[in-house]
Design a protein around this motif. Structure first.
Motif, PDB file in Angstrom:
ATOM      1  N   LYS A 102       0.887  -1.287  -0.036  1.00 50.04           N
ATOM      2  CA  LYS A 102      -0.005   0.076   0.033  1.00 50.04           C
ATOM      3  C   LYS A 102       0.824   1.211   0.176  1.00 50.04           C
ATOM      4  N   VAL A 103       0.545   2.255  -0.881  1.00 49.04           N
ATOM      5  CA  VAL A 103       1.298   3.442  -0.868  1.00 49.04           C
ATOM      6  C   VAL A 103       0.327   4.861  -0.410  1.00 49.04           C
ATOM      7  N   ILE A 104       0.630   5.430   0.261  1.00 53.43           N
ATOM      8  CA  ILE A 104      -0.067   6.691   0.720  1.00 53.43           C
ATOM      9  C   ILE A 104       0.976   7.961   0.445  1.00 53.43           C
ATOM     10  N   ALA A 105       0.191   9.046   0.261  1.00 52.17           N
ATOM     11  CA  ALA A 105       0.852  10.239   0.096  1.00 52.17           C
ATOM     12  C   ALA A 105       0.807  10.839   1.232  1.00 52.17           C
ATOM     13  N   LEU A 106       2.226  10.734   1.989  1.00 55.76           N
ATOM     14  CA  LEU A 106       2.391  11.355   3.356  1.00 55.76           C
ATOM     15  C   LEU A 106       2.272  12.494   3.764  1.00 55.76           C
ATOM     16  N   THR A 107       2.772  13.454   2.935  1.00 57.21           N
ATOM     17  CA  THR A 107       2.756  15.047   2.942  1.00 57.21           C
ATOM     18  C   THR A 107       1.753  15.703   2.120  1.00 57.21           C
ATOM     19  N   ASP A 108       0.672  15.025   1.504  1.00 56.72           N
ATOM     20  CA  ASP A 108      -0.004  15.742   0.648  1.00 56.72           C
ATOM     21  C   ASP A 108      -0.914  16.626   1.311  1.00 56.72           C
ATOM     22  N   ALA A 109      -1.047  16.800   2.682  1.00 54.41           N
ATOM     23  CA  ALA A 109      -1.826  17.905   3.128  1.00 54.41           C
ATOM     24  C   ALA A 109      -1.102  19.123   3.480  1.00 54.41           C
ATOM     25  N   TRP A 110       0.155  19.099   3.302  1.00 51.30           N
ATOM     26  CA  TRP A 110       1.204  20.203   3.554  1.00 51.30           C
ATOM     27  C   TRP A 110       1.692  20.765   2.211  1.00 51.30           C
ATOM     28  N   ASP A 111       1.316  21.885   2.116  1.00 55.44           N
ATOM     29  CA  ASP A 111       1.787  22.569   0.673  1.00 55.44           C
ATOM     30  C   ASP A 111       3.043  23.399   0.700  1.00 55.44           C
ATOM     31  N   ARG A 112       3.891  22.382   1.000  1.00 55.67           N
ATOM     32  CA  ARG A 112       5.270  22.557   0.565  1.00 55.67           C
ATOM     33  C   ARG A 112       5.919  21.408  -0.075  1.00 55.67           C
ATOM     34  N   SER A 113       7.044  21.648  -0.976  1.00 54.09           N
ATOM     35  CA  SER A 113       7.664  20.886  -1.647  1.00 54.09           C
ATOM     36  C   SER A 113       9.162  20.179  -0.964  1.00 54.09           C
ATOM     37  N   VAL A 114       9.189  18.915  -0.660  1.00 57.08           N
ATOM     38  CA  VAL A 114      10.275  18.402  -0.099  1.00 57.08           C
ATOM     39  C   VAL A 114      11.478  18.334  -1.023  1.00 57.08           C
ATOM     40  N   GLY A 115      12.696  18.968  -0.269  1.00 52.32           N
ATOM     41  CA  GLY A 115      14.046  18.754  -1.203  1.00 52.32           C
ATOM     42  C   GLY A 115      14.556  17.722  -0.771  1.00 52.32           C
ATOM     43  N   SER A 116      14.625  17.182   0.345  1.00 50.96           N
ATOM     44  CA  SER A 116      15.470  16.061   0.774  1.00 50.96           C
ATOM     45  C   SER A 116      14.725  15.353   1.943  1.00 50.96           C
ATOM     46  N   LEU A 117      15.105  13.944   1.986  1.00 53.10           N
ATOM     47  CA  LEU A 117      14.498  13.108   3.360  1.00 53.10           C
ATOM     48  C   LEU A 117      15.440  11.943   3.684  1.00 53.10           C
ATOM     49  N   ALA A 118      15.501  11.801   4.935  1.00 52.36           N
ATOM     50  CA  ALA A 118      16.457  10.749   5.561  1.00 52.36           C
ATOM     51  C   ALA A 118      15.537  10.106   6.690  1.00 52.36           C
ATOM     52  N   TRP A 119      15.604   9.197   6.896  1.00 56.21           N
ATOM     53  CA  TRP A 119      14.882   8.209   7.986  1.00 56.21           C
ATOM     54  C   TRP A 119      15.432   8.430   9.254  1.00 56.21           C
ATOM     55  N   ALA A 120      14.789   8.708  10.313  1.00 54.58           N
ATOM     56  CA  ALA A 120      15.326   8.692  11.761  1.00 54.58           C
ATOM     57  C   ALA A 120      15.629   7.251  12.116  1.00 54.58           C
ATOM     58  N   ALA A 121      16.639   7.106  12.991  1.00 58.26           N
ATOM     59  CA  ALA A 121      17.232   5.762  13.081  1.00 58.26           C
ATOM     60  C   ALA A 121      16.102   4.810  13.668  1.00 58.26           C
ATOM     61  N   ASP A 122      15.157   5.275  14.459  1.00 57.33           N
ATOM     62  CA  ASP A 122      14.168   4.489  14.989  1.00 57.33           C
ATOM     63  C   ASP A 122      13.057   4.177  14.126  1.00 57.33           C
ATOM     64  N   SER A 123      12.947   4.641  12.676  1.00 60.74           N
ATOM     65  CA  SER A 123      12.052   4.267  11.527  1.00 60.74           C
ATOM     66  C   SER A 123      10.730   4.839  12.031  1.00 60.74           C
ATOM     67  N   LYS A 124      10.614   6.033  13.099  1.00 59.18           N
ATOM     68  CA  LYS A 124       9.189   6.236  13.288  1.00 59.18           C
ATOM     69  C   LYS A 124       8.748   7.568  12.718  1.00 59.18           C
ATOM     70  N   SER A 125       9.997   8.307  12.032  1.00 62.15           N
ATOM     71  CA  SER A 125       9.711   9.520  11.378  1.00 62.15           C
ATOM     72  C   SER A 125      10.891   9.616  10.340  1.00 62.15           C
ATOM     73  N   LEU A 126      10.458  10.771   9.468  1.00 61.92           N
ATOM     74  CA  LEU A 126      11.520  11.188   8.410  1.00 61.92           C
ATOM     75  C   LEU A 126      11.986  12.661   8.767  1.00 61.92           C
TER      76      LEU A 126
END
Length: 687
Positions: free
Chosen positions: A326-350
Motif C-alpha cells: 500500500k502507498v500513501i501520499a504522506l505529506t499531501d496535506a502539507w503545501d510545501r515541496s520536499v527537497g530531501s529526506l532521511a529516515w530517523a534511526a528508529d524508523s518512526k519519522s522522516l
C-alpha cells in the motif's frame, strides 16, 4: 519553539552570521576573491553508533583554477569538538566518506591511483589502502547495511558487462571523420553532447575478506537503457539499499525518444541474486526520486511529483508499506515541496527539508503525516540522522556559508565547525532584512534587503531577479549570485520572490506558467516602490537590475516593457527570443510546460517574447553567457547583444568558452564579479 535553531543564536560565534564576526576597526568589505576562496563543507557521514562524523572540505587552489578536497573526522559530545584531517594527500582529492557498518573503517573516493577509486581508511591504525581497481572511474558508492556488498555507479558503456571496458560505447561516432550522428532527441544536455550507448549505471560488487572489492561487478539495470543516477545532477540520494541488503533501489531516467520532453523518473528495485529491475512507480507519469528504505525494513519512502513534464511540481513524500504494498501520499496535506529526506534511526519519522518563505528549514514528519518544524532561520542541508535520535546538519544563510551543527534528541544544538572563521574575522558585516508587500493579484509577496552594516547616507540599489523561473533568492549562501558580496561594494541589494517563486505553496509557484512577463514584472515594479518606503536609505531612483536564466529573460523583458526604470542592466544567460528557445533548448519539458506546449501549438506564442519589444530598448546592458550552456544556448545572448549594438545602446558582451549555465571556475568567477562591479559602478557611482 523549543527545537528552533535561530540564526540569531549564532551571532558572534558563527560564520553564518557574517554581520557580527568582526570587531576590528581595520576590517574590510568582502571581495569576489574572498568568495571563491571560501572553504566548503559537504558530504557528511555518521558512524553507526552516532558518536563520530566524517565530512569533506573543499579549498580553492586559485593558481591551478580548481578546488581541492580533503577529509575530516570529528567526535561528537565534547564541549569543544576539534576536526581532524585523515586519509588526505596534499596533491590528491579525497571525497564522499562513508563509515563501514561495523564502525571500524571509513571508505571514500580518491584519485590517488590516477583514477577515481574507492579507498579504505582503518580508524584504529590510521592507515589507508586502495579498495577498488576498476577500469572506469567510480562516481559514487553506497555500502549495504550488512557491509558485505557495495553499490557503485559511474559512466559505463551499455554493452559493457563489467564496471568499465576498453571501448567507450558511444554509438554516435560512425566514422571515419569526427562527425557525431543522432537519430533522436536529446542530442545534448546541460553542458555535454550526449553519448548514446554510454550511461550512468549502477553495479554491485562484493567486499572480500581483505577489505578490498571484488574485481567482478554485476549490473543492476538489467535491460533498462538510461541514466541511474540521473544526469546532470543526480547522485547518492537516488540510490538506496533495502534494509536487509538483499536489493538495491535506484532512480532512473529512460534514454528514449521521449527523454527531452519527459520528467518521468522512476524508482526500480533490483535484487542482488537476480538483477531483474522492477519498476515500483510505474503508475505515476511524473517524477519519482530519492528512494529511502526505513532501517526496520517496513517502509520505502520517496519524493514524487504528480504532473508529468513539470519540473517544478510539488514534491510529496510517498510511503509504501513493503508488506502490503500500500502507498500513501504522506505529506499531501502539507503545501510545501520536499527537497530531501532521511529516515530517523528508529524508523518512526522522516527528517526532511523544504523551502518555506525565504528559509529552508529542517522538519520532522511522522508516519501519520504530522509535520514539525525543527529549525527557524537559514538554509539547511546535509541532514544526517544519528542512532541516538539526534541529527547533524549543515546550515548557511545570506551572511555566511555552510558549517555543521549537532542537534541532540532534546533539540539542544552545538556548533561543530567554523571553517571560515579566520576570513570572516577580517570582514565588515552586512545587514539582512526581510520585507513584504501587496503584489500582483493582491497576493502577499516577500523580499530581502542586504546592505553594508553601518553605511551612512543614501545607497544605490541593485535589484536581483532569480532564475528558475520557479526558484527563490532565499536566505542562503551562494557562490554565484551572492547578495552579501554585492552589498559589500556599497549597494543595497534587493531581491523579490515574485509570482512563480518557491516556498509559498504550489498555487503561487504555478502562477508563472504562461505568465512570464505578467505578474512577475508587476511584482518587481510594486516591490521597488515598496522597498523605498520600507527603508528610506535606499536610493531606488539610482538603481540597476541584474538577473540570470529566467532573471536574464526578465532583463530583456524589462528593456522593452519598463525601459525608463533602471540606469543599467546585467543579463546573464537570458532568453531573448522564445521562438528560438523553443527549438534550441535541450530540455523541452521546461520550455513547453511553462509556455503552453510546442511553439506551433501555443495559443498566444508571441505574448511574452522579448524580441518583439527590441525597438524600445535603451538601457545600458552587460550581457554574459557560457558557451557550454545548452539549457539556454549562448546564441540567445549573441542576439541580445546584436540588438543592443545595432540600436546604439551602450552594451558589453562577456562570453566564457569553458562555462555552462553557471560560472564555476574560480578565476572565471572573479572575472565575472569584477566585470559586473565595473559595469554597475559606472552607472550608479560614476566610476
Amino acid at each position: 519553539m523549543k527545537n528552533a535553531f535561530l540564526l540569531t543564536a549564532l551571532l558572534g560565534t558563527s560564520a553564518i552570521a557574517l554581520g557580527s564576526l568582526s570587531t576590528d576597526a581595520n576590517a574590510r568589505p568582502i571581495t569576489e576573491t574572498d568568495l571563491v576562496m571560501m572553504k566548503r563543507v559537504s558530504a557528511v557521514a555518521a558512524s553507526p553508533d552516532g558518536n563520530m562524523i566524517a565530512y569533506q572540505l573543499r579549498e580553492t587552489d586559485l593558481a591551478a583554477n580548481k578546488g581541492k578536497t580533503d577529509l575530516y573526522m570529528l567526535k561528537l559530545g565534547s564541549a569543544d569538538p576539534q576536526p581532524v584531517m585523515f586519509a588526505s594527500k596534499p596533491d590528491k582529492n579525497e571525497h564522499d566518506p562513508a563509515f563501514s557498518p561495523d564502525g571500524k573503517s571509513i571508505y571514500y573516493i580518491s584519485n590517488q591511483s590516477g583514477s577515481d577509486q574507492i579507498w579504505r581508511y582503518d580508524i584504529a591504525s590510521a592507515t589507508s589502502m586502495q579498495a577498488s581497481n576498476f577500469k572506469a572511474d567510480v562516481s559514487g558508492f553506497k555500502i549495504s547495511p550488512n557491509g558485505q556488498t557495495f553499490a557503485i555507479w559511474g559512466d559505463i558503456a551499455r554493452d559493457c558487462r563489467e564496471f568499465g571496458c576498453d571501448i567507450d560505447g558511444d554509438t554516435s561516432k560512425p566514422g571515419p571523420g569526427t562527425g557525431r550522428a543522432y537519430d533522436r532527441l536529446m542530442v545534448r544536455h546541460w553542458d555535454q553532447w550526449e553519448t548514446p550507448g554510454y550511461y550512468s549505471r549502477v553495479f554491485t560488487v562484493a567486499l572480500e575478506a581483505d577489505g578490498k572489492l571484488s574485481s567482478s561487478a554485476i549490473a543492476m539495470d538489467g535491460t533498462l537503457v538510461g541514466d541511474a543516477p540521473t544526469k546532470p545532477f543526480g547522485g547518492g540520494e537516488e540510490i538506496s539499499w533495502s534494509a536487509d541488503g538483499s536489493a538495491v533501489l535506484f532512480t532512473l531516467r529512460h534514454a528514449d525518444a521521449h527523454e527531452a520532453k519527459s520528467t518521468n523518473l522512476d524508482i526500480y528495485r533490483s535484487a542482488l541474486r537476480a538483477a531483474n529491475p522492477v519498476n515500483l512507480t510505474a503508475d505515476n507519469a511524473g517524477m519519482d526520486t530519492t528512494p529511502a528504505a526505513s532501517p526496520d525494513g517496513k517502509y520505502l519512502a520517496w519524493t514524487s511529483m504528480a504532473r508529468a513534464t513539470y519540473e517544478a511540481d510539488r514534491l510529496v513524500v510517498k510511503l509504501m508499506d513493503l508488506k502490503s504494498g500500500k502507498v500513501i501520499a504522506l505529506t499531501d496535506a502539507w503545501d510545501r515541496s520536499v527537497g530531501s529526506l532521511a529516515w530517523a534511526a528508529d524508523s518512526k519519522s522522516l527528517l526532511v527539508t523544504a523551502q518555506d518563505v525565504l528559509e529552508t528549514p529542517l522538519f520532522r514528519v511522522d508516519l501519520k503525516g504530522k509535520v514539525t518544524r525543527l529549525t527557524a532561520r537559514g538554509n539547511i542541508a546535509e541532514a544526517v540522522p544519528l542512532k541516538n535520535g539526534g541529527v547533524v546538519y549543515a546550515i548557511n544563510s545570506i551572511t555566511g556559508p555552510s558549517d555543521l551543527v549537532h542537534m541532540n534528541a532534546k533539540g539542544t544544538t552545538t556548533r561543530l565547525t567554523n571553517v571560515n572563521a579566520d576570513t570572516f574575522a577580517t570582514l565588515n558585516p552586512v545587514n539582512y532584512q526581510m520585507f513584504d508587500f501587496s503584489g500582483a493579484n493582491g497576493d502577499r509577496v516577500y523580499g530581502q534587503i542586504v546592505k553594508p552594516q553601518g553605511a551612512a547616507g543614501k545607497l544605490p540599489v541593485l535589484l536581483l531577479v532569480h532564475g528558475g523561473p520557479q526558484g527563490t533568492f532565499n536566505n542562503s549562501w551562494s557562490y554565484r549570485w551572492n547578495p552579501a558580496v554585492m552589498a559589500a561594494q556599497g549597494y543595497a541589494v534587493v531581491s523579490i520572490d515574485f509570482h512563480g517563486s518557491t516556498g509559498y505553496g504550489q498555487k503561487f509557484t504555478d502562477s508563472i506558467n504562461q505568465n512570464w512577463g505578467g505578474w512577475p514584472l508587476e511584482d518587481l515594479q510594486k516591490g521597488m516602490d515598496a522597498v523605498g518606503k520600507i527603508d528610506t536609505q535606499l536610493d531606488t531612483a539610482n538603481a540597476c537590475a541584474l538577473g540570470g536564466s529566467y532573471g536574464g529573460y526578465m532583463m530583456n523583458w524589462i528593456s522593452g516593457n519598463w525601459p525608463d526604470r533602471f540606469k543599467c542592466l546585467v543579463n546573464h544567460a537570458g532568453i531573448f527570443d522564445l521562438r528560438a528557445m523553443a527549438y534550441e533548448t535541450e530540455e523541452l519539458w521546461f520550455d513547453q510546460w511553462d509556455n503552453g506546449g510546442p511553439w506551433t501549438t501555443r495559443s498566444d506564442a508571441e505574448k511574452w517574447n522579448p524580441v518583439n519589444h527590441v525597438a524600445k530598448w535603451k538601457t545600458p546592458t552587460l550581457v554574459i553567457h557560457g558557451e557550454k550552456d545548452y539549457r539556454i544556448p549562448y546564441s540567445q545572448s549573441l542576439a541580445a547583444f546584436t540588438a543592443l549594438q545595432q540600436q546604439g545602446v551602450e552594451s558589453k558582451l562577456l562570453v566564457f568558452p569553458d562555462e555552462n549555465h553557471w560560472v564555476l571556475k574560480p578565476k572565471n568567477s572573479i572575472q565575472w564579479h569584477r566585470t559586473v562591479f565595473d559595469w554597475v559602478g559606472k552607472y550608479l557611482k560614476g566610476k
